[in-house]
Design a protein around this motif. Structure first.
Motif, short mmCIF file in Angstrom:
data_model
loop_
_atom_site.label_atom_id
_atom_site.label_comp_id
_atom_site.label_asym_id
_atom_site.label_seq_id
_atom_site.Cartn_x
_atom_site.Cartn_y
_atom_site.Cartn_z
N UNK A 95 27.43 -2.35 38.56
CA UNK A 95 27.95 -1.86 37.29
C UNK A 95 28.86 -0.66 37.49
N UNK A 96 28.50 0.20 38.44
CA UNK A 96 29.33 1.38 38.72
C UNK A 96 30.72 0.96 39.16
N UNK A 97 30.82 -0.09 39.97
CA UNK A 97 32.12 -0.57 40.41
C UNK A 97 32.97 -1.03 39.24
N UNK A 98 32.38 -1.80 38.34
CA UNK A 98 33.12 -2.28 37.18
C UNK A 98 33.55 -1.13 36.28
N UNK A 99 32.67 -0.16 36.07
CA UNK A 99 33.01 0.99 35.24
C UNK A 99 34.14 1.79 35.88
N UNK A 100 34.10 1.96 37.21
CA UNK A 100 35.16 2.70 37.89
C UNK A 100 36.50 2.01 37.73
N UNK A 101 36.52 0.70 37.89
CA UNK A 101 37.77 -0.04 37.67
C UNK A 101 38.20 0.07 36.22
N UNK A 102 37.25 0.06 35.31
CA UNK A 102 37.56 0.16 33.88
C UNK A 102 38.15 1.51 33.54
N UNK A 103 37.78 2.57 34.26
CA UNK A 103 38.35 3.88 33.99
C UNK A 103 39.85 3.86 34.24
N UNK A 104 40.27 3.29 35.36
CA UNK A 104 41.69 3.17 35.62
C UNK A 104 42.40 2.34 34.57
N UNK A 105 41.76 1.26 34.15
CA UNK A 105 42.35 0.42 33.10
C UNK A 105 42.43 1.17 31.78
N UNK A 106 41.42 1.94 31.44
CA UNK A 106 41.41 2.68 30.18
C UNK A 106 42.50 3.74 30.15
#
Length: 314
Positions: free
Chosen positions: A239-250
């Motif tokens: 989940x941390x990996x997905x959230x980290x990628x999502x931060x860049x996307x956000x």
């Protein structure tokens, strides 16, 4: 831990350097002449040559790259071809807006998604699991602009709770801008909610089936303690990996959401630079996006190492 951080930081620096080369090369291969775009179709060869010399486009590509990279390291991004304004100030303003939107989205999306994923995993095969799975699939199947338009129709035009236009003036304080951030943040939340919730569900469910957790439950350890202290600690790694990628996307990838709500973030600045063939602005926005993704992944690596000390030795 210090050696681990040094290795990851060095890898981040190398990644950003290679990405800067790629960004500069690709943007210079894009079709269209910036001088022609600035002067129009009727401009003569002499005028075009003069503008190219003023913009530095007549110099060799390696020289232009070295000059651009040295300026970027110093924080001097040059001036925009389209507006003539310093890029640094424009980037700082738009990056601040994107950070606001990303922060509001993460505050709501991450805890809610993890909670829904854990509930679905604990109640696997029952009606809460079915509700979470079906609703997440329904939401993730909708394009971002459709979700945004529905929210505008319901909460802006229907109920009148929030403004439909999120075009906040420069320098607006956060609390004053917060009502305009709600609908864009809600749209981004619904987009990433399904991915994070479903990944959390799968990870927690897999962890709950491991022998050591079954043994702990059979020994009488309370289920809530097993879930909180053992299952979640290991299950949250993906989940941390997905959230980290999502931060860049956000921060840099909400192009559709920002255009739907007219929000002045990095995504709209990127489309502005592309439309006007503004090479310095395009390169600056793209490199900032790369740095954001790299930093988000560095934070994810640190959290990985904190949750699982074995990773520090990798």
């Amino acid at each position: 831990m210090i050696a681990f951080l040094l290795r990851r930081t060095a890898f981040l620096a190398l990644t950003v350097l290679l990405a800067s080369m790629l960004v500069f090369a690709v943007t210079n291969l894009l079709p269209g002449d910036p001088a022609r775009i600035l002067l129009g179709r009727e401009a003569g060869p002499a005028a075009l040559a003069e503008v190219r010399a003023e913009l530095g486009l007549d110099r060799p590509v390696p020289v232009r790259y070295a000059t651009w990279l040295a300026g970027a390291v110093r924080g001097d991004w040059g001036d925009s071809f389209a507006t003539g304004d310093p890029i640094g100030g424009l980037l700082a303003e738009r990056l601040g807006n994107s950070l606001r939107l990303a922060g509001v989205t993460l505050v709501f999306a991450v805890p809610l998604a993890v909670l829904l994923g854990v509930v679905a995993a604990v109640q696997a095969g029952r009606w809460p699991d079915a509700v979470v799975s079906l609703s997440s699939l329904a939401v993730v199947g909708l394009p971002e602009f459709v979700t945004g338009i529905v929210l505008i129709q319901v909460f802006a035009f229907g109920l009148g709770w929030f403004p439909a236009n999120a075009s906040i003036p420069p320098g607006t304080p956060f609390l004053e801008a917060l009502p305009s951030l709600v609908l864009p943040a809600a749209t981004a939340t619904l987009v990433m909610l399904a991915y994070v919730a479903r990944l959390t569900r799968a990870s927690v469910l897999e962890e709950l089936r491991r022998p050591y957790l079954r043994t702990a439950l059979l020994k009488g350890v309370p289920r809530r303690m097993v879930l909180r202290r053992h299952a979640l600690r290991n299950a949250l790694l993906p989940t941390i990996t997905v959230v980290a990628i999502s931060v860049g996307w956000l921060i840099s990838g909400l192009i559709v959401v920002e255009n739907v709500f007219n929000y002045p973030g990095l995504g709209r600045l990127l489309t502005f630079a592309i439309d006007r063939r503004d090479l310095p602005l395009l390169q600056a926005v793209t490199l900032v996006a790369v740095v954001v993704f790299a930093l988000a992944n560095l934070v994810a690596d640190v959290l990985y190492a904190w949750l699982d000390p074995r990773i520090r030795l990798a």
